[in-house]
Each structure stands twice: as C-alpha cells, then as structure tokens.
Design a protein around this motif. Sequence first.
Motif, PDB file in Angstrom:
ATOM      1  N   PHE A 143       0.867  -1.174  -0.004  1.00 27.68           N
ATOM      2  CA  PHE A 143       0.108   0.061  -0.126  1.00 27.68           C
ATOM      3  C   PHE A 143       0.789   1.104   0.116  1.00 27.68           C
ATOM      4  N   VAL A 144       2.058   1.309   0.650  1.00 26.90           N
ATOM      5  CA  VAL A 144       2.699   2.395   1.018  1.00 26.90           C
ATOM      6  C   VAL A 144       3.398   2.851  -0.348  1.00 26.90           C
ATOM      7  N   ILE A 145       3.971   1.586  -1.010  1.00 29.79           N
ATOM      8  CA  ILE A 145       4.630   1.747  -2.308  1.00 29.79           C
ATOM      9  C   ILE A 145       3.865   2.184  -3.611  1.00 29.79           C
ATOM     10  N   GLU A 146       2.549   1.671  -3.533  1.00 29.38           N
ATOM     11  CA  GLU A 146       1.653   2.474  -4.309  1.00 29.38           C
ATOM     12  C   GLU A 146       1.271   3.781  -4.264  1.00 29.38           C
ATOM     13  N   SER A 147       1.133   4.002  -2.733  1.00 32.87           N
ATOM     14  CA  SER A 147       0.532   5.488  -2.782  1.00 32.87           C
ATOM     15  C   SER A 147       1.789   6.302  -2.914  1.00 32.87           C
ATOM     16  N   VAL A 148       3.236   5.877  -2.613  1.00 32.83           N
ATOM     17  CA  VAL A 148       4.095   6.936  -3.159  1.00 32.83           C
ATOM     18  C   VAL A 148       4.365   6.815  -4.756  1.00 32.83           C
ATOM     19  N   TYR A 149       4.203   5.783  -5.448  1.00 34.65           N
ATOM     20  CA  TYR A 149       4.061   5.943  -6.791  1.00 34.65           C
ATOM     21  C   TYR A 149       2.979   6.862  -7.401  1.00 34.65           C
ATOM     22  N   ALA A 150       1.718   6.578  -6.797  1.00 36.58           N
ATOM     23  CA  ALA A 150       0.820   7.596  -7.184  1.00 36.58           C
ATOM     24  C   ALA A 150       0.887   8.995  -7.151  1.00 36.58           C
ATOM     25  N   ILE A 151       1.380   9.487  -5.751  1.00 38.31           N
ATOM     26  CA  ILE A 151       1.823  10.682  -5.249  1.00 38.31           C
ATOM     27  C   ILE A 151       2.705  11.205  -6.525  1.00 38.31           C
ATOM     28  N   LEU A 152       3.699  10.536  -6.399  1.00 34.28           N
ATOM     29  CA  LEU A 152       4.887  11.002  -7.300  1.00 34.28           C
ATOM     30  C   LEU A 152       4.631  11.121  -8.961  1.00 34.28           C
ATOM     31  N   TYR A 153       3.934  10.118  -9.230  1.00 35.76           N
ATOM     32  CA  TYR A 153       3.417  10.298 -10.514  1.00 35.76           C
ATOM     33  C   TYR A 153       2.536  11.540 -10.905  1.00 35.76           C
ATOM     34  N   VAL A 154       1.583  11.765 -10.107  1.00 34.48           N
ATOM     35  CA  VAL A 154       0.684  13.024 -10.083  1.00 34.48           C
ATOM     36  C   VAL A 154       1.436  14.152 -10.171  1.00 34.48           C
ATOM     37  N   CYS A 155       2.100  14.349  -9.118  1.00 31.64           N
ATOM     38  CA  CYS A 155       3.014  15.509  -8.895  1.00 31.64           C
ATOM     39  C   CYS A 155       4.092  15.902  -9.943  1.00 31.64           C
ATOM     40  N   MET A 156       4.683  14.685 -10.346  1.00 34.82           N
ATOM     41  CA  MET A 156       5.608  15.001 -11.540  1.00 34.82           C
ATOM     42  C   MET A 156       5.011  15.297 -12.587  1.00 34.82           C
ATOM     43  N   SER A 157       3.924  14.613 -13.044  1.00 41.33           N
ATOM     44  CA  SER A 157       3.198  14.837 -14.243  1.00 41.33           C
ATOM     45  C   SER A 157       2.855  16.281 -14.479  1.00 41.33           C
ATOM     46  N   VAL A 158       2.336  16.896 -13.336  1.00 39.28           N
ATOM     47  CA  VAL A 158       1.724  18.311 -13.242  1.00 39.28           C
ATOM     48  C   VAL A 158       2.985  19.250 -13.416  1.00 39.28           C
ATOM     49  N   LEU A 159       3.933  18.881 -12.976  1.00 44.34           N
ATOM     50  CA  LEU A 159       5.254  19.841 -12.801  1.00 44.34           C
ATOM     51  C   LEU A 159       5.983  19.646 -14.235  1.00 44.34           C
ATOM     52  N   PHE A 160       6.091  18.520 -14.759  1.00 49.37           N
ATOM     53  CA  PHE A 160       6.724  18.449 -15.950  1.00 49.37           C
ATOM     54  C   PHE A 160       5.810  18.608 -17.300  1.00 49.37           C
ATOM     55  N   LEU A 161       4.625  18.357 -17.142  1.00 48.01           N
ATOM     56  CA  LEU A 161       3.792  18.828 -18.170  1.00 48.01           C
ATOM     57  C   LEU A 161       4.016  20.577 -18.456  1.00 48.01           C
ATOM     58  N   ASN A 162       3.682  21.125 -17.416  1.00 45.41           N
ATOM     59  CA  ASN A 162       3.936  22.757 -17.131  1.00 45.41           C
ATOM     60  C   ASN A 162       5.118  23.196 -17.860  1.00 45.41           C
ATOM     61  N   LEU A 163       6.410  22.158 -17.357  1.00 41.23           N
ATOM     62  CA  LEU A 163       7.841  22.810 -18.025  1.00 41.23           C
ATOM     63  C   LEU A 163       8.128  22.301 -19.490  1.00 41.23           C
ATOM     64  N   ASN A 164       7.430  21.200 -19.845  1.00 40.72           N
ATOM     65  CA  ASN A 164       7.738  20.799 -21.164  1.00 40.72           C
ATOM     66  C   ASN A 164       6.805  20.132 -21.994  1.00 40.72           C
ATOM     67  N   GLY A 165       5.573  20.502 -21.820  1.00 44.04           N
ATOM     68  CA  GLY A 165       4.375  19.855 -22.464  1.00 44.04           C
ATOM     69  C   GLY A 165       4.402  18.311 -22.362  1.00 44.04           C
ATOM     70  N   LEU A 166       3.880  17.762 -23.603  1.00 40.84           N
ATOM     71  CA  LEU A 166       3.728  16.158 -23.621  1.00 40.84           C
ATOM     72  C   LEU A 166       4.875  15.484 -23.346  1.00 40.84           C
ATOM     73  N   MET A 167       6.057  15.939 -23.790  1.00 41.25           N
ATOM     74  CA  MET A 167       7.367  15.303 -23.597  1.00 41.25           C
ATOM     75  C   MET A 167       7.731  15.156 -21.980  1.00 41.25           C
ATOM     76  N   GLY A 168       7.442  16.276 -21.652  1.00 38.70           N
ATOM     77  CA  GLY A 168       7.736  16.442 -19.972  1.00 38.70           C
ATOM     78  C   GLY A 168       6.682  15.325 -19.081  1.00 38.70           C
ATOM     79  N   PHE A 169       5.569  15.128 -19.815  1.00 37.81           N
ATOM     80  CA  PHE A 169       4.789  14.321 -19.394  1.00 37.81           C
ATOM     81  C   PHE A 169       5.171  12.795 -19.456  1.00 37.81           C
ATOM     82  N   CYS A 170       5.792  12.634 -20.447  1.00 35.98           N
ATOM     83  CA  CYS A 170       6.399  11.203 -20.795  1.00 35.98           C
ATOM     84  C   CYS A 170       7.585  10.796 -19.966  1.00 35.98           C
ATOM     85  N   TYR A 171       8.406  12.080 -19.836  1.00 33.04           N
ATOM     86  CA  TYR A 171       9.404  11.866 -18.772  1.00 33.04           C
ATOM     87  C   TYR A 171       9.123  11.481 -17.386  1.00 33.04           C
ATOM     88  N   ALA A 172       7.855  12.167 -16.947  1.00 35.82           N
ATOM     89  CA  ALA A 172       7.514  11.956 -15.410  1.00 35.82           C
ATOM     90  C   ALA A 172       6.818  10.523 -15.477  1.00 35.82           C
TER      91      ALA A 172
END
Length: 195
Positions: A143-172
């Motif tokens: 549960f902790v691993i999947e929670s860490v993954y979900a939070i990291l994925y969402v946070c990084m997706s928002v940040l990287f998408l704003n920085l570099n569009g779809l390519m940023g989302f892919c890297y996230a």
Amino acid sequence: NKTGSCMISYVLGSGMTYFDRIYLYPILGGAAVSTYHVSTLMGKFLSMLIAPMNMVILSYVAKIEVFTQKMKLGIIIADLIFCGGFAFFAIFSSPIVVNTLYPQYFYLAKEFIPIVTVATCLFSAATVLRVISMRLVSHNMIFVIESVYAILYVCMSVLFLNLNGLMGFCYATLIAAIVRFALFGGSLLLYGKGK
C-alpha cells in the motif's frame, strides 16, 4: 484489513494507467491524448500479455515455502531482462506498427515512442514484482509503495507537463515507473519473507 488494503493498493497502482486520459485531455486536448496513446501501443501490448501471466506466477509463488535472497534477486533480474528485451523489441517495431495502424499520428508520436515504451514496460515489470510481493511482503508495505508511486506520478506529471508539455509528461511517467520498480524490487530484497 488485508482485503481493503489490497484493493486500495490495486486501485492506486492500476488506476494510474487512466490518469493520463483524465489529466491530458482538458489541458492539451484530444489530439495529445491520441498521440500519447498511440506512442504506448506496443508497451500496452506487454501489459496485456502480463495480466494472465500474473495469475500463473501467483499460483507458483504460493507453492514455494522458502525464498532465498538469491531466488528473489534472480526473479528481479529475470523480470527486468524479460521486460527490457520486450522494450528493446517494441522500440524498434513500434514505428512500423504505428505507421501501419495510425499513419495520421506517426510523425507526432514517433519522438515519444522510446520513452513511453520503456516506461510502460517498466510499469509491467513492477506489476510482476507486485504479484510476488503479495506473497512475501506485508500488505501495508505494498500500500505504501503504490501510494508513493501515485503521489509521485501525479506531482511530477503536473510539474513536467507545465515545464515541457507532452514530452515532460512522458518523462514523468518514465521516472515514476523506475521508482515503482525500484521500490518493489527493494522491498522484496529487504523485507520479503525468506532466508
């Protein structure tokens, strides 16, 4: 409650596969969602192959009484080699498949194919480790691993998408998949029941 913990863990891990559709569509539009999904075509094929295999793996794992560190390390390496080999094959075959099935998206999708293919294959590799972890690691740890993954994925997706569009989302997506695989692999080695 083990059942509740397992269900929430499953929803967190597997539910993230739909996050891209929910998040990308209102921000970048339908064309970006289509481009992204066309890029993941071969990687998603591996996910479809692994889904029935997981049940077989779980039945074999249930019969093994003691897991040595050597066995656990062997499983992790074999999993990585199998999914890595598929990723290598998929990166080179995806352009042909995409150009044949979705020629209108090929030129838009081709730059994203290597990144999202590796990300999707790593996600599948981590899912195999999650199945084995269900036998060897506490449900709270999963549960902790999947929670860490979900939070990291969402946070990084928002940040990287704003920085570099779809390519940023892919890297996230790629970074989150690497972290998920590393966490499941590490938990098996460090906390998995065995000798």
